[in-house]
Design a protein around this motif. Structure first.
Motif, mmCIF file in Angstrom:
data_model
loop_
_atom_site.group_PDB
_atom_site.id
_atom_site.type_symbol
_atom_site.label_atom_id
_atom_site.label_comp_id
_atom_site.label_asym_id
_atom_site.label_seq_id
_atom_site.Cartn_x
_atom_site.Cartn_y
_atom_site.Cartn_z
ATOM 1 N N TRP A 1 45.156 57.222 42.229
ATOM 2 C CA TRP A 1 45.390 56.072 41.353
ATOM 3 C C TRP A 1 45.655 54.821 42.181
ATOM 4 C CZ3 TRP A 1 48.514 57.099 36.250
ATOM 5 C CH2 TRP A 1 47.819 58.017 35.466
ATOM 6 N N GLY A 2 46.398 54.978 43.279
ATOM 7 C CA GLY A 2 46.642 53.831 44.149
ATOM 8 C C GLY A 2 45.365 53.297 44.762
ATOM 9 N N GLU A 3 44.475 54.203 45.167
ATOM 10 C CA GLU A 3 43.180 53.775 45.710
ATOM 11 C C GLU A 3 42.360 53.047 44.647
ATOM 12 O OE1 GLU A 3 41.571 57.440 47.031
ATOM 13 O OE2 GLU A 3 42.945 57.627 48.744
ATOM 14 N N ARG A 4 42.433 53.551 43.417
ATOM 15 C CA ARG A 4 41.711 52.884 42.333
ATOM 16 C C ARG A 4 42.306 51.500 42.058
ATOM 17 N NH1 ARG A 4 37.915 54.118 38.736
ATOM 18 N NH2 ARG A 4 37.905 52.984 36.752
ATOM 19 N N SER A 5 43.630 51.377 42.119
ATOM 20 C CA SER A 5 44.274 50.063 41.961
ATOM 21 C C SER A 5 43.722 49.076 42.981
ATOM 22 C CB SER A 5 45.793 50.182 42.148
ATOM 23 O OG SER A 5 46.416 50.791 41.055
ATOM 24 N N ARG A 6 43.637 49.528 44.228
ATOM 25 C CA ARG A 6 43.146 48.650 45.295
ATOM 26 C C ARG A 6 41.702 48.227 45.030
ATOM 27 N NH1 ARG A 6 44.651 50.599 51.064
ATOM 28 N NH2 ARG A 6 46.623 49.679 50.357
ATOM 29 N N ALA A 7 40.883 49.155 44.571
ATOM 30 C CA ALA A 7 39.481 48.834 44.290
ATOM 31 C C ALA A 7 39.375 47.825 43.147
ATOM 32 C CB ALA A 7 38.715 50.107 43.950
ATOM 33 N N ILE A 8 40.184 47.995 42.112
ATOM 34 C CA ILE A 8 40.166 47.059 40.985
ATOM 35 C C ILE A 8 40.578 45.668 41.447
ATOM 36 C CG2 ILE A 8 41.274 46.480 38.785
ATOM 37 C CD1 ILE A 8 41.537 49.540 38.310
ATOM 38 N N ALA A 9 41.653 45.603 42.244
ATOM 39 C CA ALA A 9 42.197 44.309 42.675
ATOM 40 C C ALA A 9 41.307 43.607 43.680
ATOM 41 C CB ALA A 9 43.593 44.504 43.267
ATOM 42 N N SER A 10 40.363 44.317 44.270
ATOM 43 C CA SER A 10 39.500 43.706 45.285
ATOM 44 C C SER A 10 38.613 42.610 44.709
ATOM 45 C CB SER A 10 38.641 44.768 45.967
ATOM 46 O OG SER A 10 37.717 45.344 45.057
ATOM 47 N N SER A 11 38.480 42.567 43.384
ATOM 48 C CA SER A 11 37.700 41.506 42.736
ATOM 49 C C SER A 11 38.541 40.271 42.444
ATOM 50 C CB SER A 11 37.091 42.027 41.429
ATOM 51 O OG SER A 11 36.189 43.089 41.676
ATOM 52 N N TYR A 12 39.808 40.278 42.858
ATOM 53 C CA TYR A 12 40.726 39.168 42.581
ATOM 54 C C TYR A 12 41.259 38.629 43.916
ATOM 55 C CZ TYR A 12 40.337 40.726 37.800
ATOM 56 O OH TYR A 12 39.842 41.082 36.569
ATOM 57 N N ARG A 13 40.344 38.077 44.704
ATOM 58 C CA ARG A 13 40.653 37.542 46.023
ATOM 59 C C ARG A 13 40.691 36.015 45.991
ATOM 60 N NH1 ARG A 13 39.226 41.218 50.286
ATOM 61 N NH2 ARG A 13 38.337 43.171 49.488
ATOM 62 N N PRO A 14 41.269 35.379 47.001
ATOM 63 C CA PRO A 14 41.257 33.912 47.065
ATOM 64 C C PRO A 14 39.857 33.321 46.993
ATOM 65 C CG PRO A 14 42.800 34.791 48.656
ATOM 66 C CD PRO A 14 42.072 35.971 48.089
ATOM 67 N N GLU A 15 38.871 34.034 47.513
ATOM 68 C CA GLU A 15 37.496 33.534 47.459
ATOM 69 C C GLU A 15 37.001 33.406 46.027
ATOM 70 O OE1 GLU A 15 38.442 35.193 51.342
ATOM 71 O OE2 GLU A 15 38.553 36.069 49.310
ATOM 72 N N ASN A 16 37.522 34.269 45.123
ATOM 73 C CA ASN A 16 37.143 34.158 43.720
ATOM 74 C C ASN A 16 37.718 32.891 43.097
ATOM 75 O OD1 ASN A 16 37.648 37.411 44.188
ATOM 76 N ND2 ASN A 16 35.766 36.940 43.098
ATOM 77 N N PHE A 17 38.942 32.540 43.503
ATOM 78 C CA PHE A 17 39.544 31.283 43.053
ATOM 79 C C PHE A 17 38.700 30.103 43.528
ATOM 80 C CE2 PHE A 17 42.210 27.585 43.893
ATOM 81 C CZ PHE A 17 42.930 27.441 42.720
ATOM 82 N N ALA A 18 38.336 30.111 44.814
ATOM 83 C CA ALA A 18 37.566 29.000 45.382
ATOM 84 C C ALA A 18 36.210 28.872 44.692
ATOM 85 C CB ALA A 18 37.378 29.209 46.882
ATOM 86 N N GLU A 19 35.551 30.000 44.452
ATOM 87 C CA GLU A 19 34.251 29.966 43.781
ATOM 88 C C GLU A 19 34.381 29.406 42.371
ATOM 89 O OE1 GLU A 19 30.765 33.075 42.256
ATOM 90 O OE2 GLU A 19 32.414 33.789 43.521
ATOM 91 N N GLY A 20 35.393 29.900 41.627
ATOM 92 C CA GLY A 20 35.610 29.392 40.275
ATOM 93 C C GLY A 20 35.970 27.918 40.268
#
Length: 396
Positions: free
Chosen positions: A356-375
């Motif tokens: 479950w912890g590994e899955r949490s990390r995979a889910i959160a990988s789409s919420y990086r600072p680069e996503n903020f910058a792109e948006g």
């Protein structure tokens, strides 16, 4: 093109977003400036961030003077002077509730500078009154040219207040994902060294909550649920409550009254620079809030590889917590429901908790600072194009 981004106070996760935005602006040949209303606050003593603020940053007030009657006047006058000097071409502004936000929006309207609303408000944050929503829309929200939000819930609310859906972009609620991955793993690989530096971290397994001690964070109910949990499992884990706030004394007294002193830990506010170590050595994160617009601690804990027990009113719930896959959702008004989740997580096999912890990390990988910058750049382009279109209509 000069992009200016305003925050009330630049902390660790703001700095990560702004670094990424600065980098993208440089790549595109844009100028970038970050503004913060106050440099230091009692509510969020972030610690020394000198090494992570690598972008142009200007500060309106060095310290929070919220008890001073002159603070609003100072913010208005100094913000106007700074904007007159730096001359933004497009500006991102946090919401509409702060004096600085309203002043920045007013300045931009007066100088015909396109604006981006940064918002993590959602419809169910509090009871909504139709007439207040109408005023909010017409006085503030409809005057923004685009928006950058966190979740679908935030996007829906922005649209309901008058921003067309094609001008609303995602990516606002992110943290420095790689930082929390690396620091949490370092703690797991060297737990003795970490505990030597931070002796308050328990040696026994523990649930972790990172929060403020105020009523809406629902920590009192968490303590009651934890008390019930201890009566239902063998070898119960400790409960670590990192934070500070007006309820701190009452919560400690509650733990004493329930004879939980030996197992409920109150280490106080743990700064951003070391909190990842506490995540890394925890078994799971609990976010018990009655109401939360997003919940960035969920991002942090997911990046650190933890299962999550999360209130079903937290804004991040649909995005970061997938029930029975990387955590559990519960009704924050039900002590029994929270107890159920504590017991269920405790009783998982260790290999499943790790999965479950590994899955949490995979889910959160789409919420990086680069996503903020792109948006942010997508929102900036849309704001500039909309403003040009509006001016063309006016000039016809």
């Amino acid at each position: 093109m000069h992009l200016v981004v305003l925050f009330h106070n630049v902390g660790g996760y703001h700095a990560a977003r702004l670094r990424a935005t600065h980098a993208v602006c440089k790549t595109n040949g844009w100028t970038f400036t970050a503004l913060q209303v106050v440099g230091q606050t009692q509510e969020h003593p972030w610690g020394n961030l000198a090494n992570v603020i690598t972008f142009p940053l200007q500060t309106i007030l060095d310290t929070d003077q919220s008890k001073s009657a002159d603070q609003d006047r100072l913010v208005r006058s100094r913000l106007s002077a700074i904007l007159d000097h730096i001359q933004p071409d497009v500006m991102a502004i946090p919401g509409w509730g702060f004096v600085a936000s309203r002043k920045a929006l007013s300045w931009c309207r007066r100088h015909r500078v396109p604006t981006i609303l940064m918002s993590e408000s959602k419809a169910d944050d509090e009871p909504r009154h139709w007439w207040k929503e109408v005023l909010k829309s017409w006085l503030y929200v409809r005057h923004y040219d685009s928006a950058l939000v966190g979740s679908r819930l935030h996007a829906d609310y922005a649209v309901s207040l008058g921003i067309p859906s094609d001008r609303v972009f995602r990516g606002y609620d992110v943290v420095d994902h790689d930082y929390f991955v690396a620091e949490a793993e370092q703690a797991r690989h060297n737990p003795d060294a970490v505990r030597q530096q931070q002796p308050q971290i328990p040696c026994r397994p523990y649930f972790l909550a990172v929060t403020r001690f105020i009523p809406r964070k629902n920590v009192s109910r968490l303590i009651n649920a934890y008390h019930a949990y201890r009566q239902q499992v063998a070898e119960p884990w400790d409960l670590v409550l990192c934070g500070s706030g007006i309820e701190a004394d009452n919560l400690q007294q509650q733990a004493q009254h329930l004879k939980l002193d030996a197992w409920v830990k109150f280490p106080g506010f743990v700064p951003y620079t070391v909190i990842a170590h506490w995540y890394g050595l925890a078994k799971a994160l609990i976010h018990p809030a009655l109401q939360e617009q997003w919940g960035l601690v969920v991002n942090e804990a997911c990046a650190a590889g933890l299962p999550i027990i999360c209130s079903d009113t937290v804004g991040a719930r649909y995005d970061l917590v997938h029930s029975d896959k990387n955590g559990f959702l519960f009704n924050p008004n039900s002590t029994d429901d929270l107890t159920r989740c504590l017991v269920a997580l405790h009783q998982l096999e260790e290999t499943q908790r790790q999965h479950w912890g590994e899955r949490s990390r995979a889910i959160a990988s789409s919420y990086r600072p680069e996503n903020f910058a792109e948006g942010m750049l997508q929102a900036a382009d849309k704001a500039l194009n909309h403003a040009r279109y509006a001016m063309d209509i006016i000039n016809m």
